[in-house]
Design an enzyme around this catalytic site. Structure first.
Site, PDB file in Angstrom:
ATOM      1  CB  CYS A   1      -0.965  -0.043   1.181  1.00 42.21           C
ATOM      2  SG  CYS A   1      -2.393   1.047   1.003  1.00 42.21           S
TER       3      CYS A   1
ATOM      4  CG  HIS B   1      -3.079  -3.780   3.879  1.00 41.81           C
ATOM      5  ND1 HIS B   1      -2.091  -3.212   4.654  1.00 41.81           N
ATOM      6  CD2 HIS B   1      -3.780  -2.744   3.339  1.00 41.81           C
ATOM      7  CE1 HIS B   1      -2.198  -1.889   4.599  1.00 41.81           C
ATOM      8  NE2 HIS B   1      -3.205  -1.583   3.809  1.00 41.81           N
TER       9      HIS B   1
ATOM     10  CD  GLU C   1      -0.539  -6.342   6.047  1.00 38.12           C
ATOM     11  OE1 GLU C   1      -0.764  -5.160   6.357  1.00 38.12           O
ATOM     12  OE2 GLU C   1      -0.195  -6.692   4.893  1.00 38.12           O
TER      13      GLU C   1
END
Length: 202
Positions: A78, A181, A183
């Site tokens: 990002c 993202h 994660e």
């Protein structure tokens, strides 16, 4: 394998660190680049604002950053991907100039683009970063800006949001980036992180 995450001082890096540690990677959170050569890869995490992130990096880099990092595999998430570019409409400072192009605000009135969306893999893409990732896989986004690379071939997957095309994954030499993202993107995100770590081993 040892991986570094650069801390801008304002981003939440807990989820990224935890995700990497869960796939058996040793992770250090760093604020300087003086010992960067001991790492196999580097993450620029997401969350934060463009100018403060650039300031933090510039203040902790004694030499030209491109020379410091050289061929080290770098993964920008990002904001961490956006800072690799020349400049952003979000701020006034110059970006890192590692990838030619700019960062522009989403034109849609529904901002930010937040939540789950799918990625559309480019037809001619056979990149190792997406090995084992199905076309139209769902990932998690949270952003108000998007990249506009000069070389469109750096885009290896994109997403559609309210009729706007968003480059969602890029690759240029040792540089990798996702607008979403990984994660926070479940099994798909974990697979992408694992694929990046394979690149770090090369």
């Amino acid at each position: 394998m040892k991986i570094a995450i650069f801390d801008y001082g304002s981003c939440n890096i807990f989820n990224l660190k935890k995700s990497l540690e869960e796939i058996n990677v040793e992770v250090d959170v760093i604020t300087q680049f003086n010992n960067i050569k001991k790492y196999d890869g580097l993450f620029f995490p997401g969350v934060g604002n463009f100018d403060p992130a650039i300031e933090k990096i510039n203040n902790n880099s004694e030499n030209e950053l491109q020379n410091i990092l050289n061929d080290l595999p770098i993964f920008g998430i990002c904001l961490g991907m956006e800072i690799l570019f020349d400049r952003s409409e979000e701020g006034n400072l110059e970006g890192l100039h590692m990838i030619s192009g700019n960062v522009i605000q989403l034109s849609n009135t529904i901002v930010p683009h937040m939540g789950w969306n799918n990625i559309l893999i480019e037809n001619n893409n056979d990149d190792n970063l997406l090995e084992g990732v199905d076309n139209k896989s769902w990932v998690y986004f949270a952003h108000s800006y998007k990249i506009d690379p000069q070389n469109k071939q750096t885009v290896i997957a994109h997403s559609n949001y309210e009729n706007e095309i968003i480059p969602s994954i890029i690759k240029q030499n040792n540089l990798f980036g996702t607008q979403f993202h990984p994660e926070k993107s479940g099994v798909v995100g974990t697979k992408i992180l694992q694929n990046f770590l394979k690149e770090c081993k090369k």
